[in-house]
Design a protein around this motif. Structure first.
Motif, mmCIF file in Angstrom:
data_model
loop_
_atom_site.group_PDB
_atom_site.id
_atom_site.type_symbol
_atom_site.label_atom_id
_atom_site.label_comp_id
_atom_site.label_asym_id
_atom_site.label_seq_id
_atom_site.Cartn_x
_atom_site.Cartn_y
_atom_site.Cartn_z
ATOM 1 N N LYS A 31 0.817 -1.218 0.000
ATOM 2 C CA LYS A 31 0.000 0.000 0.000
ATOM 3 C C LYS A 31 0.846 1.261 0.000
ATOM 4 C CE LYS A 31 -4.167 -1.955 2.076
ATOM 5 N NZ LYS A 31 -5.054 -2.002 3.272
ATOM 6 N N HIS A 32 2.021 1.192 0.619
ATOM 7 C CA HIS A 32 2.882 2.376 0.641
ATOM 8 C C HIS A 32 3.470 2.687 -0.733
ATOM 9 C CE1 HIS A 32 5.411 -1.123 1.362
ATOM 10 N NE2 HIS A 32 6.469 -0.414 1.001
ATOM 11 N N HIS A 33 3.289 1.741 -1.688
ATOM 12 C CA HIS A 33 3.697 1.994 -3.070
ATOM 13 C C HIS A 33 2.519 2.456 -3.927
ATOM 14 C CE1 HIS A 33 7.790 0.453 -2.652
ATOM 15 N NE2 HIS A 33 7.301 -0.590 -1.993
ATOM 16 N N ASN A 34 1.384 2.726 -3.281
ATOM 17 C CA ASN A 34 0.172 3.193 -3.965
ATOM 18 C C ASN A 34 -0.339 2.190 -4.999
ATOM 19 O OD1 ASN A 34 0.116 5.731 -2.578
ATOM 20 N ND2 ASN A 34 1.760 6.458 -3.946
ATOM 21 N N ILE A 35 -0.282 0.906 -4.648
ATOM 22 C CA ILE A 35 -0.810 -0.145 -5.516
ATOM 23 C C ILE A 35 -2.266 -0.398 -5.155
ATOM 24 C CG2 ILE A 35 -0.579 -2.532 -6.287
ATOM 25 C CD1 ILE A 35 1.769 -0.809 -7.092
ATOM 26 N N ASP A 36 -3.153 -0.280 -6.128
ATOM 27 C CA ASP A 36 -4.569 -0.586 -5.927
ATOM 28 C C ASP A 36 -4.702 -2.086 -5.701
ATOM 29 O OD1 ASP A 36 -7.257 -1.170 -6.126
ATOM 30 O OD2 ASP A 36 -7.631 0.158 -7.823
ATOM 31 N N GLY A 37 -5.312 -2.474 -4.589
ATOM 32 C CA GLY A 37 -5.385 -3.881 -4.209
ATOM 33 C C GLY A 37 -6.237 -4.754 -5.090
ATOM 34 N N SER A 38 -6.876 -4.198 -6.108
ATOM 35 C CA SER A 38 -7.709 -5.024 -6.993
ATOM 36 C C SER A 38 -7.300 -4.896 -8.460
ATOM 37 C CB SER A 38 -9.180 -4.622 -6.851
ATOM 38 O OG SER A 38 -9.355 -3.256 -7.226
ATOM 39 N N ASP A 39 -6.212 -4.193 -8.743
ATOM 40 C CA ASP A 39 -5.811 -3.914 -10.120
ATOM 41 C C ASP A 39 -4.523 -4.660 -10.452
ATOM 42 O OD1 ASP A 39 -5.088 -2.896 -12.575
ATOM 43 O OD2 ASP A 39 -5.408 -0.794 -12.043
ATOM 44 N N TYR A 40 -4.671 -5.815 -11.121
ATOM 45 C CA TYR A 40 -3.488 -6.606 -11.464
ATOM 46 C C TYR A 40 -2.562 -5.837 -12.397
ATOM 47 C CZ TYR A 40 -0.410 -10.247 -13.191
ATOM 48 O OH TYR A 40 0.710 -10.969 -13.527
ATOM 49 N N ASN A 41 -3.123 -5.115 -13.356
ATOM 50 C CA ASN A 41 -2.288 -4.407 -14.325
ATOM 51 C C ASN A 41 -1.397 -3.368 -13.640
ATOM 52 O OD1 ASN A 41 -3.266 -5.852 -16.517
ATOM 53 N ND2 ASN A 41 -4.972 -4.442 -16.851
ATOM 54 N N ALA A 42 -1.946 -2.692 -12.606
ATOM 55 C CA ALA A 42 -1.138 -1.713 -11.873
ATOM 56 C C ALA A 42 0.001 -2.407 -11.125
ATOM 57 C CB ALA A 42 -2.018 -0.932 -10.902
ATOM 58 N N LEU A 43 -0.313 -3.554 -10.507
ATOM 59 C CA LEU A 43 0.723 -4.314 -9.813
ATOM 60 C C LEU A 43 1.774 -4.796 -10.805
ATOM 61 C CD1 LEU A 43 1.912 -5.831 -7.360
ATOM 62 C CD2 LEU A 43 0.373 -7.731 -7.931
ATOM 63 N N TYR A 44 1.320 -5.275 -11.953
ATOM 64 C CA TYR A 44 2.254 -5.784 -12.958
ATOM 65 C C TYR A 44 3.208 -4.685 -13.412
ATOM 66 C CZ TYR A 44 4.115 -7.182 -17.465
ATOM 67 O OH TYR A 44 4.969 -7.444 -18.507
ATOM 68 N N ARG A 45 2.680 -3.517 -13.725
ATOM 69 C CA ARG A 45 3.543 -2.441 -14.197
ATOM 70 C C ARG A 45 4.531 -2.030 -13.113
ATOM 71 N NH1 ARG A 45 6.235 -1.957 -17.822
ATOM 72 N NH2 ARG A 45 4.474 -2.831 -18.965
ATOM 73 N N TRP A 46 4.074 -1.948 -11.864
ATOM 74 C CA TRP A 46 4.987 -1.617 -10.770
ATOM 75 C C TRP A 46 6.080 -2.674 -10.642
ATOM 76 C CZ3 TRP A 46 6.323 -4.282 -6.353
ATOM 77 C CH2 TRP A 46 7.112 -3.585 -5.419
ATOM 78 N N SER A 47 5.713 -3.951 -10.777
ATOM 79 C CA SER A 47 6.691 -5.032 -10.604
ATOM 80 C C SER A 47 7.759 -5.005 -11.687
ATOM 81 C CB SER A 47 5.986 -6.399 -10.588
ATOM 82 O OG SER A 47 5.504 -6.753 -11.880
ATOM 83 N N VAL A 48 7.386 -4.589 -12.895
ATOM 84 C CA VAL A 48 8.364 -4.488 -13.976
ATOM 85 C C VAL A 48 9.264 -3.272 -13.773
ATOM 86 C CG1 VAL A 48 8.632 -4.067 -16.463
ATOM 87 C CG2 VAL A 48 6.956 -5.750 -15.650
ATOM 88 N N ASP A 49 8.655 -2.148 -13.377
ATOM 89 C CA ASP A 49 9.432 -0.916 -13.189
ATOM 90 C C ASP A 49 10.308 -0.959 -11.940
ATOM 91 O OD1 ASP A 49 8.236 0.076 -15.458
ATOM 92 O OD2 ASP A 49 6.718 1.232 -14.388
ATOM 93 N N ASN A 50 9.943 -1.820 -10.990
ATOM 94 C CA ASN A 50 10.672 -1.897 -9.717
ATOM 95 C C ASN A 50 10.988 -3.358 -9.395
ATOM 96 O OD1 ASN A 50 10.173 1.085 -8.564
ATOM 97 N ND2 ASN A 50 8.260 0.338 -9.454
#
Length: 660
Positions: free
Chosen positions: A32-51
């Motif tokens: 949550k401190h990375h501002n990841i929406d807990g229901s949006d896989y695409n947002a998590l995916y993009r964060w995981s690639v960028d970080n």
């Protein structure tokens, strides 16, 4: 015909209970401190690639990896070959140490009486091992391996079926920091020698025989041939499996598995913690184009990626029952056994999946209360052709995930799963390979499932579709590539300076792994597969995936299976289709016309074969993959370099009369 697919409604969407209880939701809650929406896989995916560094650190912590993690998460290592390519030459957790077996057996320390392995075979034999029993058996074999002089970096081999003994032998091997490699007993001796001979194992585990489809296969001669041909093998352990009541001759000087259980007493296990990037497994390419490549996978990369795929993508939780129909010669065996690290029970079956009846695996799923059922797309197609509907016989109340891999899962097979297996089911069409001992695209439990699509790229894998110019495209067919580094990239090939490894994956597109799959990314973020790139047809300059043809032709009741290749004639390519017919069916002109009309109507005139021939079986590798290249080589009177890699090479003789 346009490549673009129409917008469609999902076949399945997770309900609120599934969303709230799955591990991926819990994982996203830690971000949550990375501002990841807990229901949006695409947002998590993009964060995981960028970080990606931060992502893999979070996976280590979330999955409770046992080991000493220190130093940098990633750093640029030496160039493996030629120019420096960061996506290829990055090293992960270079100062970390851990042990694969220690992580797989950890759940048993607090839950010794829970079930670790649930095994059955086609003969009706059943075995169940608690975590304590599993650990004790590993201890016995570990002691024997130590007595045999096995230590870190040594290679131990298994020429075995998928049985509990194989899991025990692998865990004992890897507990010592040694390297495990295996293949299944249906491989011919020469194919095994080609594989094991390259990596020079010190120890061989083998069995006296096995059963498949109601037939007994004695291994005595093949075992001895392998031992005689590989001088590095100093110790052999044979497992009595074919017939427990009959003592069959063991190879000269071999130790009997059962006698080891009597000779040694279980003791505390010793775990050698290796470097993160030390070798763990050697897997083999199919070898249909030459000598099999020995692909070396690391201790940490394999474990960390499997934990990611199991817990975040497949929602495997402690005490789940994980089944995958596989042999020890396929990377899905390595993938399944790693589920122990998530506290899951391994459900293992050895034998034909449709013997003595088509319900063999569904009876198993019911009896063992399987939560994840893994199989091949071809098996689901076979059920469809047999008109066998599991939900008419079993409720499968425990089943929550079905994984399919090995070949393209056609849209109508998605329909079959939801109509005839279970409606409330996470269907995950997954794709990756031996090359990475994992997946590039797979399921995720918080997103909808769309007909005919793999759901999404794997977390922290920068997967794209490239056109021939190396540009990323959407809703256009192209090559599946990965543009970043990931921990489960292979260490390399055995006895290779990096040149063959570079040529296999990195030579075509600058700085990107080229996997050799003909794919298209959709507007939903999913991936549609058309087949392997080297099997792509090109009649009249139009790119056609062989899976497009099989999807239509294999639906016909008269056709059991099919394989399509291109024939080069006067600078043009025409399509030649070989069909395996159902019993009492003849390939007459009427059936040929129906096949051509079907392909013209459902695909395009370009998909229509110029020639159609009948063959007794469709040639496949021992892991069930079609061998279009071998058929094409035969059709052009070219040498097929390694027929030993093909499960039914004699079928190629039926292709020869049609060569020109």
């Amino acid at each position: 015909m346009s490549d673009k697919l129409p917008v469609q409604q999902p076949l399945w969407t997770p309900d609120a209970e599934r969303l709230s209880s799955c591990l991926l939701t819990e994982f996203m809650g830690t971000l949550k401190h990375h501002n990841i929406d807990g229901s949006d896989y695409n947002a998590l995916y993009r964060w995981s690639v960028d970080n990606s560094d931060a992502f893999w650190e979070h996976v280590w912590n979330f999955c409770h990896v046992i080991g000493d993690r220190k130093g940098k998460t990633s750093s640029l290592g030496p160039a493996k070959f030629g120019l420096r390519i960061p996506a290829r030459d990055t090293l992960w957790f270079t100062d970390a140490t851990l042990n694969y077996a220690e992580n797989l057996l950890a759940f048993g320390t607090e839950h010794p009486t829970e079930q670790a392995i649930w095994f059955s075979n086609e003969s009706g034999q059943r075995t169940q091992l608690s975590w304590q029993q599993l650990t004790e058996q590993v201890s016995v074999i570990q002691q024997w391996l130590l007595h045999a002089g096995v230590g870190p970096g040594d290679v131990v081999s298994g020429y075995l079926p998928h049985i509990p003994h194989t899991v025990v032998a692998m865990l004992a091997t890897t507990s010592l920091g040694a390297v495990w490699t295996s293949t299944s007993p249906d491989f011919g001796a020469q194919s095994v020698i080609e594989r094991f001979g390259q990596v020079e194992p010190k120890v061989l585990f083998c069995c006296d025989g096995y059963r498949f489809n109601g037939k007994a296969f004695v291994m005595e001669e093949k075992n001895q041939q392998v031992i005689n041909s590989i001088s590095s093998i100093k110790q052999v352990c044979q497992i009595r499996y074919l017939d427990q009541q009959t003592v069959r001759p063991a190879p000269d000087g071999a130790t009997d598995w059962d006698s080891l259980q009597q000779h040694y007493s279980a003791d505390a296990l010793h775990f050698h913690r290796s470097q993160f990037n030390d070798p763990l497994f050697v897997l083999y390419s199919s070898g249909t184009t030459g000598k099999p490549k020995c692909i070396v996978h690391s201790v940490g990369g394999t474990l960390l990626n499997h934990l990611k795929e199991h817990q975040l993508h497949c929602d495997i939780q402690p005490k789940d029952r994980v089944f995958y129909y596989t042999t020890c010669g396929w990377m899905m065996w390595n993938w399944q056994v790693s589920a122990l690290a998530s506290g899951a029970t391994l459900v293992i079956f050895d034998g034909s999946p449709v013997y003595p009846k088509p319900d063999a695996l569904w009876q198993l799923a019911h009896d063992a209360e399987v939560t994840l059922f893994g199989t091949s797309a071809k098996y689901l197609e076979t059920l469809q052709k047999l008109h066998y509907h599991p939900n008419e016989h079993y409720q499968l109340t425990a089943l929550k995930t079905l994984c399919s891999t090995g070949s393209v899962l056609y849209p109508q097979q998605f329909d079959f799963v939801y109509e005839h297996i279970k409606a409330d089911l996470h269907l995950a069409s997954i794709s990756g390979g031996t090359d990475i001992c994992g997946c590039f695209v797979l399921g995720n439990p918080i997103s909808p499932v769309y007909r005919g699509e793999c759901q999404a790229p794997g977390l922290a894998m920068d997967v794209e579709v490239f056109n021939d110019q190396g540009k990323a495209v959407l809703e256009q067919r192209g090559e599946l590539v990965c543009r970043n580094s990931f921990p489960n990239q292979p260490i390399g090939f055995w006895n290779d300076n990096g040149e063959r490894y570079h040529q296999a994956y990195w030579d075509r597109f600058s700085g990107a792994w080229n996997h050799g799959d003909d794919v298209m990314q959709t507007r939903t973020g999913g991936m549609v597969f058309f087949g392997r790139s080297d099997a792509t047809l090109n009649p009249g300059g139009v790119r056609i995936g062989t899976a497009e043809i099989y999807q239509q032709v294999n639906q016909l009741d008269e056709v059991k299976d099919s394989i399509a290749v291109g024939r080069n004639q006067n600078g043009n390519e025409t399509i030649v289709l070989f069909v395996q017919l159902s019993d009492d069916t003849e390939l007459d002109e009427s059936l040929k016309r129906r096949i051509k009309a079907l392909l013209k109507a459902e695909c395009s005139p370009r998909h229509v074969p110029s020639e159609i021939f009948a063959i007794s079986e469709v040639p496949r590798t021992k892991s069930g993959k079609l061998v279009e290249l071998a058929v094409k080589q035969t059709l052009h009177r070219q040498e097929v370099k390694n027929k030993g890699a093909i499960a039914n090479p004699w079928v190629l003789d039926e292709v020869i009369p049609h060569a020109k």
